[in-house]
Design a protein around this motif. Sequence first.
Motif, short mmCIF file in Angstrom:
data_model
loop_
_atom_site.label_atom_id
_atom_site.label_comp_id
_atom_site.label_asym_id
_atom_site.label_seq_id
_atom_site.Cartn_x
_atom_site.Cartn_y
_atom_site.Cartn_z
N PHE A 64 0.85 -1.19 0.00
CA PHE A 64 0.00 0.00 0.00
C PHE A 64 0.89 1.24 0.00
O PHE A 64 2.09 1.16 0.25
N ASP A 65 0.30 2.39 -0.30
CA ASP A 65 1.01 3.66 -0.36
C ASP A 65 0.46 4.63 0.67
O ASP A 65 -0.69 4.53 1.09
N VAL A 66 1.30 5.58 1.07
CA VAL A 66 0.89 6.67 1.94
C VAL A 66 1.33 7.97 1.28
O VAL A 66 2.51 8.13 0.97
N HIS A 67 0.40 8.88 1.06
CA HIS A 67 0.70 10.15 0.43
C HIS A 67 0.93 11.25 1.48
O HIS A 67 0.48 11.12 2.62
N LYS A 68 1.60 12.27 1.08
CA LYS A 68 1.92 13.37 1.99
C LYS A 68 0.66 14.01 2.55
O LYS A 68 -0.29 14.30 1.82
N GLY A 69 0.65 14.21 3.87
CA GLY A 69 -0.48 14.83 4.54
C GLY A 69 -1.57 13.88 4.97
O GLY A 69 -2.52 14.29 5.64
N GLU A 70 -1.46 12.60 4.58
CA GLU A 70 -2.47 11.62 4.96
C GLU A 70 -2.28 11.14 6.39
O GLU A 70 -1.20 11.27 6.97
N ALA A 71 -3.35 10.55 6.91
CA ALA A 71 -3.28 9.80 8.17
C ALA A 71 -3.85 8.43 7.85
O ALA A 71 -5.07 8.21 7.92
N VAL A 72 -2.97 7.51 7.46
CA VAL A 72 -3.40 6.16 7.08
C VAL A 72 -3.43 5.29 8.32
O VAL A 72 -2.42 5.15 9.02
#
Length: 365
Positions: A64-72
Amino acid sequence: MTNAATKAGTQPGTQGRDSGALLQIRNLERRFDVDAGFLESLKFKGGRIVRDTRAVHAVNDISFDVHKGEAVCVVGESGCGKSTVARMVASLLPPTAGSIHYEGQRIDTLKGRALLPIRNKIQMVFQNPYASLNPRMTIGQILEEPTRYHNRGVSTGEIRDKVTQVMQSVGVDPNWAARYPHELSGGQRQRIAIARALTVDPQFIVADEPISALDVSIQAQVLNLMLEMQEQHGITYLFITHDLSVVEHFGTRVVVLYLGSICEVADTRTLFAAPKHPYTKALLSAVPQLKDDRPNHIRLKGEIPTPIDLPSGCPFQTRCPQANDRCRAEKPRGVTQPDGSLVACHAVEEGRTEPGVESGMKEAV
């Protein structure tokens, strides 16, 4: 939905890395050997001695990916591999297989001094504030240590100014610098743990169940603090939790794990409005709802299989009421749904989910 969502019939992450993602996890696996020594691996089978090594399959081919500014948020039952994923992302534990890329750079193979630039960017907040702070050090020393280590050549005065600034930003009185951790409450200690992570100005924070050891009245304060830090400093979070009520208000996207495998990945609003995987539905049905006068709880039968001897096919098939022969023989691949969520389930792929369960879940949520 990020590129962690795959096209129908493809394994999550095999289509290539998403260049726009801050963190990219691909086919990540982690095994823990149970029989560490040679003598422990010797077994008596069929009238002769053979060597048989066993391992705990903690994380099994997740992407999976996490993008800038996210809260995964990574959710699931105890033992599903959430904390193991967190420690691998924070470079505290090497993966057995797969890769972790941060800003396009592979970080899971870095060691020693090569990790220092990554430590500046990725910090971790641990679960238990009573164990994560050194009881022999004052609060000031705890916060000065990472500041000094990652900023060689900076004067003592500048370090103390930085510590004062960070303490104020998390709502802690700078005069507490002379106190020891045992003189603070659990919520105050967790604020210090967050402040310690902020001393090096990180871009990414891995939070491993940071509020589970706190009183309910304090949990909201810590969560609000983390949201404020996200707004003020642009911090990205990988948030590990088992509390779905927290996920609903804190997370932007959710990764659901079961026995170390991904069941579903979706935006938070999509997941709570229309869960698709049978395991996700069961998890959400357990969340208390004040407006729900007729709760429709889904009671799963059986126990979670041991990660030492995983079941064949779908890892959830031993407890799933919709499992068939295909589920017992073939592990499902992640399939992108029309709403952008990623679901690894043969029943969803074949359109044979139970309508009654899904409608009941929509009412409960």
